[in-house]
Design a protein around this motif. Structure first.
Motif, PDB file in Angstrom:
ATOM      1  N   ALA A  63       0.853  -1.196   0.000  1.00 33.96           N
ATOM      2  CA  ALA A  63       0.000   0.000   0.000  1.00 33.96           C
ATOM      3  C   ALA A  63       0.884   1.239   0.000  1.00 33.96           C
ATOM      4  CB  ALA A  63      -0.891   0.002   1.239  1.00 33.96           C
ATOM      5  N   GLY A  64       0.437   2.312  -0.694  1.00 32.36           N
ATOM      6  CA  GLY A  64       1.190   3.565  -0.711  1.00 32.36           C
ATOM      7  C   GLY A  64       0.673   4.553   0.323  1.00 32.36           C
ATOM      8  N   THR A  65      -0.616   4.430   0.668  1.00 31.20           N
ATOM      9  CA  THR A  65      -1.222   5.346   1.642  1.00 31.20           C
ATOM     10  C   THR A  65      -2.138   4.540   2.560  1.00 31.20           C
ATOM     11  OG1 THR A  65      -3.176   5.737   0.270  1.00 31.20           O
ATOM     12  CG2 THR A  65      -1.310   7.235  -0.073  1.00 31.20           C
ATOM     13  N   ALA A  66      -2.473   5.162   3.705  1.00 27.00           N
ATOM     14  CA  ALA A  66      -3.401   4.491   4.629  1.00 27.00           C
ATOM     15  C   ALA A  66      -4.754   4.303   3.946  1.00 27.00           C
ATOM     16  CB  ALA A  66      -3.539   5.321   5.900  1.00 27.00           C
ATOM     17  N   GLU A  67      -5.190   5.310   3.191  1.00 29.09           N
ATOM     18  CA  GLU A  67      -6.499   5.199   2.522  1.00 29.09           C
ATOM     19  C   GLU A  67      -6.530   4.057   1.521  1.00 29.09           C
ATOM     20  OE1 GLU A  67      -8.273   8.631   0.770  1.00 29.09           O
ATOM     21  OE2 GLU A  67      -8.511   9.590   2.732  1.00 29.09           O
ATOM     22  N   SER A  68      -5.442   3.897   0.766  1.00 34.56           N
ATOM     23  CA  SER A  68      -5.448   2.801  -0.223  1.00 34.56           C
ATOM     24  C   SER A  68      -5.416   1.443   0.498  1.00 34.56           C
ATOM     25  CB  SER A  68      -4.300   2.947  -1.219  1.00 34.56           C
ATOM     26  OG  SER A  68      -3.066   2.675  -0.594  1.00 34.56           O
ATOM     27  N   ALA A  69      -4.733   1.375   1.647  1.00 28.46           N
ATOM     28  CA  ALA A  69      -4.746   0.116   2.419  1.00 28.46           C
ATOM     29  C   ALA A  69      -6.172  -0.202   2.867  1.00 28.46           C
ATOM     30  CB  ALA A  69      -3.812   0.228   3.624  1.00 28.46           C
ATOM     31  N   VAL A  70      -6.888   0.812   3.341  1.00 26.71           N
ATOM     32  CA  VAL A  70      -8.268   0.584   3.811  1.00 26.71           C
ATOM     33  C   VAL A  70      -9.166   0.161   2.642  1.00 26.71           C
ATOM     34  CG1 VAL A  70     -10.310   1.740   4.775  1.00 26.71           C
ATOM     35  CG2 VAL A  70      -8.061   2.083   5.826  1.00 26.71           C
ATOM     36  N   ARG A  71      -8.954   0.759   1.460  1.00 25.20           N
ATOM     37  CA  ARG A  71      -9.756   0.345   0.289  1.00 25.20           C
ATOM     38  C   ARG A  71      -9.508  -1.133  -0.026  1.00 25.20           C
ATOM     39  NH1 ARG A  71      -8.643   5.354  -1.856  1.00 25.20           N
ATOM     40  NH2 ARG A  71      -6.891   4.581  -3.098  1.00 25.20           N
ATOM     41  N   THR A  72      -8.239  -1.557   0.039  1.00 22.66           N
ATOM     42  CA  THR A  72      -7.909  -2.963  -0.251  1.00 22.66           C
ATOM     43  C   THR A  72      -8.518  -3.888   0.803  1.00 22.66           C
ATOM     44  OG1 THR A  72      -5.806  -2.098  -1.027  1.00 22.66           O
ATOM     45  CG2 THR A  72      -5.975  -4.480  -0.855  1.00 22.66           C
ATOM     46  N   LEU A  73      -8.536  -3.400   2.073  1.00 24.84           N
ATOM     47  CA  LEU A  73      -9.052  -4.233   3.164  1.00 24.84           C
ATOM     48  C   LEU A  73     -10.549  -4.495   3.063  1.00 24.84           C
ATOM     49  CD1 LEU A  73      -7.280  -3.007   6.437  1.00 24.84           C
ATOM     50  CD2 LEU A  73      -7.266  -5.298   5.462  1.00 24.84           C
ATOM     51  N   ALA A  74     -11.245  -3.726   2.193  1.00 25.94           N
ATOM     52  CA  ALA A  74     -12.692  -3.933   2.038  1.00 25.94           C
ATOM     53  C   ALA A  74     -12.984  -5.345   1.537  1.00 25.94           C
ATOM     54  CB  ALA A  74     -13.265  -2.894   1.075  1.00 25.94           C
ATOM     55  N   ASP A  75     -12.006  -5.960   0.865  1.00 26.34           N
ATOM     56  CA  ASP A  75     -12.159  -7.362   0.443  1.00 26.34           C
ATOM     57  C   ASP A  75     -11.954  -8.248   1.676  1.00 26.34           C
ATOM     58  OD1 ASP A  75     -11.757  -9.945  -0.325  1.00 26.34           O
ATOM     59  OD2 ASP A  75     -10.437  -9.478  -2.006  1.00 26.34           O
ATOM     60  N   PRO A  76     -12.980  -9.009   2.090  1.00 27.30           N
ATOM     61  CA  PRO A  76     -12.887  -9.767   3.351  1.00 27.30           C
ATOM     62  C   PRO A  76     -11.770 -10.818   3.384  1.00 27.30           C
ATOM     63  CG  PRO A  76     -15.014 -10.173   2.227  1.00 27.30           C
ATOM     64  CD  PRO A  76     -14.281  -9.157   1.413  1.00 27.30           C
ATOM     65  N   GLY A  77     -11.216 -11.210   2.254  1.00 25.39           N
ATOM     66  CA  GLY A  77     -10.116 -12.188   2.266  1.00 25.39           C
ATOM     67  C   GLY A  77      -8.747 -11.544   2.398  1.00 25.39           C
ATOM     68  N   THR A  78      -8.708 -10.254   2.797  1.00 23.17           N
ATOM     69  CA  THR A  78      -7.437  -9.518   2.834  1.00 23.17           C
ATOM     70  C   THR A  78      -6.983  -9.261   4.265  1.00 23.17           C
ATOM     71  OG1 THR A  78      -8.055  -8.420   0.785  1.00 23.17           O
ATOM     72  CG2 THR A  78      -6.280  -7.402   2.048  1.00 23.17           C
ATOM     73  N   SER A  79      -5.681  -9.432   4.510  1.00 26.95           N
ATOM     74  CA  SER A  79      -5.075  -9.094   5.812  1.00 26.95           C
ATOM     75  C   SER A  79      -4.006  -8.037   5.607  1.00 26.95           C
ATOM     76  CB  SER A  79      -4.362 -10.303   6.412  1.00 26.95           C
ATOM     77  OG  SER A  79      -5.257 -11.134   7.071  1.00 26.95           O
ATOM     78  N   VAL A  80      -3.869  -7.167   6.612  1.00 29.70           N
ATOM     79  CA  VAL A  80      -2.760  -6.217   6.648  1.00 29.70           C
ATOM     80  C   VAL A  80      -1.538  -6.919   7.219  1.00 29.70           C
ATOM     81  CG1 VAL A  80      -1.929  -4.316   8.086  1.00 29.70           C
ATOM     82  CG2 VAL A  80      -4.030  -4.060   6.825  1.00 29.70           C
ATOM     83  N   ILE A  81      -0.363  -6.627   6.678  1.00 33.09           N
ATOM     84  CA  ILE A  81       0.868  -7.068   7.331  1.00 33.09           C
ATOM     85  C   ILE A  81       1.715  -5.835   7.627  1.00 33.09           C
ATOM     86  CG2 ILE A  81       2.193  -7.511   5.193  1.00 33.09           C
ATOM     87  CD1 ILE A  81       3.306 -10.032   6.672  1.00 33.09           C
ATOM     88  N   GLY A 122       5.511   0.452   3.975  1.00 31.14           N
ATOM     89  CA  GLY A 122       6.022   1.614   3.245  1.00 31.14           C
ATOM     90  C   GLY A 122       5.139   2.846   3.355  1.00 31.14           C
ATOM     91  N   VAL A 123       4.142   2.817   4.217  1.00 29.51           N
ATOM     92  CA  VAL A 123       3.218   3.967   4.319  1.00 29.51           C
ATOM     93  C   VAL A 123       3.787   4.973   5.322  1.00 29.51           C
ATOM     94  CG1 VAL A 123       0.859   4.701   4.822  1.00 29.51           C
ATOM     95  CG2 VAL A 123       1.263   2.451   3.777  1.00 29.51           C
ATOM     96  N   ASP A 124       4.402   6.041   4.792  1.00 27.09           N
ATOM     97  CA  ASP A 124       5.132   6.980   5.656  1.00 27.09           C
ATOM     98  C   ASP A 124       4.245   7.648   6.698  1.00 27.09           C
ATOM     99  OD1 ASP A 124       7.583   6.448   4.671  1.00 27.09           O
ATOM    100  OD2 ASP A 124       7.562   8.054   3.169  1.00 27.09           O
ATOM    101  N   GLU A 125       2.976   7.906   6.338  1.00 28.27           N
ATOM    102  CA  GLU A 125       2.105   8.634   7.277  1.00 28.27           C
ATOM    103  C   GLU A 125       1.828   7.810   8.555  1.00 28.27           C
ATOM    104  OE1 GLU A 125      -2.208   8.602   5.564  1.00 28.27           O
ATOM    105  OE2 GLU A 125      -0.893   7.889   3.989  1.00 28.27           O
ATOM    106  N   LEU A 126       2.156   6.513   8.528  1.00 27.86           N
ATOM    107  CA  LEU A 126       1.932   5.669   9.719  1.00 27.86           C
ATOM    108  C   LEU A 126       3.178   5.597  10.604  1.00 27.86           C
ATOM    109  CD1 LEU A 126       0.021   2.663   8.073  1.00 27.86           C
ATOM    110  CD2 LEU A 126      -0.943   4.680   9.181  1.00 27.86           C
ATOM    111  N   ARG A 127       4.228   6.351  10.213  1.00 31.84           N
ATOM    112  CA  ARG A 127       5.484   6.307  10.984  1.00 31.84           C
ATOM    113  C   ARG A 127       5.550   7.486  11.956  1.00 31.84           C
ATOM    114  NH1 ARG A 127       8.467   2.740   9.189  1.00 31.84           N
ATOM    115  NH2 ARG A 127       8.245   2.026   7.058  1.00 31.84           N
ATOM    116  N   GLY A 128       6.585   7.467  12.766  1.00 34.67           N
ATOM    117  CA  GLY A 128       6.959   8.658  13.512  1.00 34.67           C
ATOM    118  C   GLY A 128       6.444   8.712  14.935  1.00 34.67           C
TER     119      GLY A 128
END
Ligand code: FAD
Length: 341
Positions: free
Chosen positions: A9-27, A52-58
């Protein structure tokens, strides 16, 4: 190990869009998830990598709050000066978790979502015994089997497991909030309510639910009110490193100013205290917190206060020792936080 598709994922929003598929897990760090795949605890068709999602760091100050990104590793948090100054119990909890190698990889987002270390739950598939968490409705082998490490609060006949996270105990004690992003937008979850006991989950009609995080939601970080109170995290375990807690306690203490010429122990002005590895969630001793102001900071004065706050403990036949051990950990954490030991 089953095959799965992998994407970054490049952004938190794109990760959340991908997670809408119930067979998907975040790593994130993968220190838990890949073990679950190997043991058959979880399976996913798609894995979305948020590393690699920079906005989730720091880790940064944000007004009076401390803000910690979900991708901060346990070592980064434990060694960061802002955390050691304003949230010493959290820094200590992070540095007492796991091993140095794992702490370099393990993120604070994944840490609070780790599952129980119950040996019946952690067995490799095909599971040789019933476990309601693995196979709902099959039963709880630990209840009639080995349960010396299990819960003394909030358990049910369906499950007696504890949540083993060290940082979660400090986050709950420090009144941290988890910032969450989901399909419905952002929201916050107080960390003292983030995990559910088996009793709370059963009362909500979802007996095996473990947290208030909804499917498809991503933890983006945590916010903690910075605190000048003395703090401590006490972890009782069988060896000094690379070992889960038998019990633990996090505490923050503010003492009354000492009057000129006064002698003897200081008195507590305000205190917070939470126990770990005694339930499926960190266990705030709220009755003790109400009683502690005005109490001398001595072992003799603290023991009865903590015992009254733990009077509703319901130990299992093999873990009665955890009641005394947790009481002593809470007392030691309060004494250390107040500078008396
Ligand atoms: C040998 C060993 C010893 C350990 N000892 C301790 C210990 O003593 N104390 C302790 O507290 N912990 C301990 N741990 C646990 C360790 O700290 C966690 O495994 C780690 O923090 C998990 O983070 P991760 O990034 O690797 O999570 P991952 O494995 O990547 O993910 C774990 C879970 O969290 C989800 N997830 C990850 N990030 C997010 C996010 N931002 N939002 C939503 N969901 C997310 C994943 O989908 C998955 O369900 C130990 C682990 C190991 C392997």
């Amino acid at each position: 190990m089953r095959d799965f598709a992998y994407a970054r994922a490049g952004t938190a929003e794109s990760a959340v869009r991908t997670l809408a598929d119930p067979g998907t897990s975040v790593i994130a760090g993968g220190t838990e998830l890949l073990n679950w795949f190997r043991l058959g605890i979880a399976a996913a068709d798609n894995v979305v990598d948020i590393a690699g999602v920079d906005e989730l760091r720091g880790i940064a100050s944000d007004g009076d709050d401390l803000r910690i990104g979900a991708l901060a590793t346990l070592n980064e948090i434990g060694e960061h000066p802002l955390v050691t100054q304003a949230a010493g119990a959290l820094a200590s909890a992070c540095l007492q978790a796991a091993s140095a190698q794992i702490r370099n990889r393990a993120t604070i987002g994944g840490n609070v979502l780790q599952r129980t270390r119950c040996p019946y739950f952690r067995a490799e598939e095909p599971l040789p015994w019933p476990c309601n968490k693995r196979d709902p409705g099959s039963g709880c082998t630990s209840l009639a089997g080995r349960h010396e490490r299990q819960a003394i609060f909030g358990w049910t006949q369906d499950c007696v497991a504890v949540q083993p996270s060290d940082p979660a105990v400090a986050l709950a004690m420090l009144d941290a909030q988890a910032d969450v992003l989901g399909p419905a937008g952002p929201r916050t979850i107080p960390m003292r309510e983030f995990h559910l006991t088996q009793r709370e989950a059963a009362d909500a009609g979802q007996p095996m639910r473990e947290t208030r995080l909804e499917p498809g939601e991503l933890i983006t970080g945590y916010r903690l009110p910075a605190s000048a109170d003395g703090q401590a995290y006490v972890k009782v375990r069988e060896r000094a490193s690379y070992e889960y807690a038998i019990v633990s306690a996090a505490a923050a203490v503010r003492l009354d100013p000492v009057l000129p010429g006064a002698c003897g122990a200081g008195r507590i002005a305000a205190a917070r205290v939470a126990l770990g590895s005694v339930a499926q969630r960190p266990w705030r001793l709220t009755l003790a917190e109400a009683e502690l102001p005005g109490t001398p900071l001595t072992r003799e004065a603290l023991i009865p206060v903590i015992e009254r706050a733990m009077a509703d403990a319901a130990p299992l036949p093999q873990n009665r020792f955890k009641v005394t051990m947790a009481r002593n950990a809470a007392v030691r954490a309060l004494l250390t936080a107040g500078g008396a030991s």
